[in-house]
Design an enzyme around this catalytic site. Structure first.
Site, short mmCIF file in Angstrom:
data_model
loop_
_atom_site.label_atom_id
_atom_site.label_comp_id
_atom_site.label_asym_id
_atom_site.label_seq_id
_atom_site.Cartn_x
_atom_site.Cartn_y
_atom_site.Cartn_z
N GLY A 11 0.86 -1.19 0.00
CA GLY A 11 0.00 0.00 0.00
C GLY A 11 0.89 1.23 0.00
O GLY A 11 1.64 1.45 0.95
N ALA A 12 0.82 1.98 -1.09
CA ALA A 12 1.70 3.16 -1.22
C ALA A 12 0.88 4.44 -1.18
O ALA A 12 1.11 5.38 -1.93
CB ALA A 12 2.50 3.07 -2.53
N GLY A 13 -0.12 4.46 -0.29
CA GLY A 13 -0.87 5.69 -0.04
C GLY A 13 -0.08 6.58 0.91
O GLY A 13 1.14 6.48 1.01
N GLY A 16 1.51 4.30 3.78
CA GLY A 16 2.56 3.40 3.29
C GLY A 16 3.78 4.14 2.79
O GLY A 16 4.92 3.75 3.08
N ASN A 129 -7.23 -0.22 8.99
CA ASN A 129 -8.32 -0.15 9.97
C ASN A 129 -9.58 -0.88 9.50
O ASN A 129 -9.78 -1.02 8.30
CB ASN A 129 -8.67 1.32 10.21
N HIS A 184 -7.99 0.04 19.30
CA HIS A 184 -7.77 1.31 18.61
C HIS A 184 -9.15 1.81 18.22
O HIS A 184 -9.63 1.57 17.13
CB HIS A 184 -6.92 1.03 17.36
N1 APR Z 1 -3.19 -4.07 -2.67
C1 APR Z 1 -2.29 -3.07 -2.47
N2 APR Z 1 -2.64 -1.79 -2.24
C2 APR Z 1 -3.95 -1.50 -2.21
C3 APR Z 1 -4.95 -2.48 -2.40
C4 APR Z 1 -4.52 -3.81 -2.63
N3 APR Z 1 -5.39 -4.81 -2.81
N4 APR Z 1 -6.15 -1.88 -2.30
C5 APR Z 1 -5.92 -0.57 -2.05
N5 APR Z 1 -4.60 -0.34 -2.00
C6 APR Z 1 -3.90 0.93 -1.82
C7 APR Z 1 -4.56 2.10 -2.51
O1 APR Z 1 -4.34 2.06 -3.92
C8 APR Z 1 -3.92 3.29 -1.83
O2 APR Z 1 -2.77 3.74 -2.51
O3 APR Z 1 -3.87 1.33 -0.46
C9 APR Z 1 -3.52 2.71 -0.44
C10 APR Z 1 -4.25 3.39 0.70
O4 APR Z 1 -3.76 4.67 0.77
P1 APR Z 1 -4.59 5.93 1.27
O5 APR Z 1 -5.93 5.94 0.62
O6 APR Z 1 -3.72 7.12 1.16
O7 APR Z 1 -4.85 5.61 2.83
P2 APR Z 1 -3.79 5.74 4.03
O8 APR Z 1 -3.94 7.05 4.69
O9 APR Z 1 -2.46 5.33 3.53
O10 APR Z 1 -4.37 4.65 5.04
C11 APR Z 1 -4.25 3.26 4.78
O11 APR Z 1 -4.25 2.79 7.14
O12 APR Z 1 -4.68 4.20 8.94
C12 APR Z 1 -5.19 3.22 8.09
O13 APR Z 1 -7.55 3.70 8.07
C13 APR Z 1 -6.36 3.73 7.30
O14 APR Z 1 -7.07 1.60 6.47
C14 APR Z 1 -6.38 2.79 6.13
C15 APR Z 1 -4.90 2.49 5.92
#
Ligand code: APR
Length: 318
Positions: A11-13, A16, A129, A184
């Site tokens: 996950g590179a959001g 990540g 989460n 949490h």
């Molecule tokens: N495989 C890999 N990455 C995925 C997948 C998957 N199957 N599905 C979604 N993603 C990626 C998305 O493409 C996105 O880049 O997960 C990333 C999530 O990033 P953000 O939307 O920026 O969310 P973020 O703030 O990083 O939070 C991620 O952590 O704190 C918790 O509640 C929050 O569950 C959430 C997680």
């Protein structure tokens, strides 16, 4: 410490990518692998992060890899000693973490299957989460021994609590020690009896109603950030917390940190992933370290365990 090993961040959001950058800046790993399903995003971020290396002065290489729903691309994480799962949807204003359970269970379940296939010996740290449920789901889906699967929550809640106390008393954060256990979420259990400022009990320094106010703000710490950001949730403090857990595992440090771990008899609680303090090392959780609690705190922790256990019992149906 010489650089060694590979850590993967799925996950590179926001969460990540900041975790990957922090891990790389530790300069402790040979490689940090960053993956996402958004074509090109992890590769682009890795390129950008690698270009920060000469400025920040670290040698760890960041590798970005797009993965597909069919599991393509996951070979890139093979050989990782530690995997951090951040994939999933983040909250929007007004949402609770529990509102994410179905959509994130699908995402995290799929990620867990691939982690089990490609890194069968890794320690897994879950941050998606709702945290306690997603951690339980990863343990179930991977089939890994439970000490090798843990979640990040207590480090963050404790850091928030510490920051609020330090601001309230206008003292350095380094002089404050706080502790939160439980889940949490709504059943986070603050432990005022274990909180100190320069070794003095917090309960001697602040009136009970002020401590209660700071605890409420801590419990709602994530929502407060989301309400201000409007899109997306917190990631600077969360990524700091997750990266520090990775470091404790990588260095086999024995650090005792508040984490979401499998509880099996401690505090008279069994069979649930719950926020507790645990000693971390190469194999993940070495042991749960029981903190002395007041009767009221213990009762709250047992209540939290019951609430979380009920939800976790359902995760295999999600
Ligand atoms: N495989 C890999 N990455 C995925 C997948 C998957 N199957 N599905 C979604 N993603 C990626 C998305 O493409 C996105 O880049 O997960 C990333 C999530 O990033 P953000 O939307 O920026 O969310 P973020 O703030 O990083 O939070 C991620 O952590 O704190 C918790 O509640 C929050 O569950 C959430 C997680």
């Amino acid at each position: 410490m010489a650089r060694s090993g590979t850590v993967a961040v799925i996950g590179a959001g926001f969460y990540g990518s900041t975790t990957a950058q922090r891990l790389a800046e530790y300069d402790l790993f040979d490689t940090v692998v960053l993956t996402d399903i958004i074509e090109g995003r992890p590769e682009g971020l890795a390129l950008d992060m690698n270009q920060s290396r000469p400025v920040e002065g670290f040698e760890t290489k960041i590798v970005g890899q797009t993965t597909g729903a069919d599991g393509s691309g996951y070979a890139a994480i093979a050989g990782s000693d530690i995997v951090v799962i951040t994939a999933g949807v983040a909250r929007k204003p007004g949402m609770s973490r529990m509102d994410l359970i179905e959509v994130n269970a699908r995402i995290v379940g799929e990620v867990a299957d691939n982690v089990a296939k490609h890194t069968p010996d890794a320690v897994v740290i879950v941050v998606s989460n709702p945290l306690d449920e997603m951690t339980a789901l990863v343990a179930l889906a991977t089939g890994f021994p439970r000490p090798r699967v843990m979640g990040q929550a207590g480090m963050l809640d404790t850091a928030r609590f510490t920051n609020f106390v330090a601001e309230e008393l206008a003292v350095p954060v380094s002089s404050v020690r706080t502790l939160t256990l439980g889940s949490h979420g709504d059943t986070m259990v603050p432990v005022p009896s274990a909180c100190t400022v320069d070794g003095a009990p917090l309960t001697d320094l602040l009136p009970a109603d002020k401590i209660a106010e700071l605890i409420t703000r801590t419990r709602n710490g994530g929502a407060e950030v989301i309400a201000l950001l409007k899109t997306g949730s917190a990631y600077y403090a969360p990524s700091a917390a997750a990266a520090r857990m990775v470091r404790a595992v990588h260095e086999d440090s024995g650090a005792v940190l508040p984490v979401c771990a499998w509880v099996d008899g401690e505090y008279g609680i069994s069979g649930v992933y719950l926020g507790v303090t645990a000693e971390l090392g190469r194999g993940g959780v070495r042991r749960i370290v029981e903190t002395p609690l007041t009767d009221a705190e213990l009762a709250q922790l047992r209540q939290a365990a019951q609430a979380v256990a009920a939800k976790q019992a359902d995760v295999h149906n999600l």
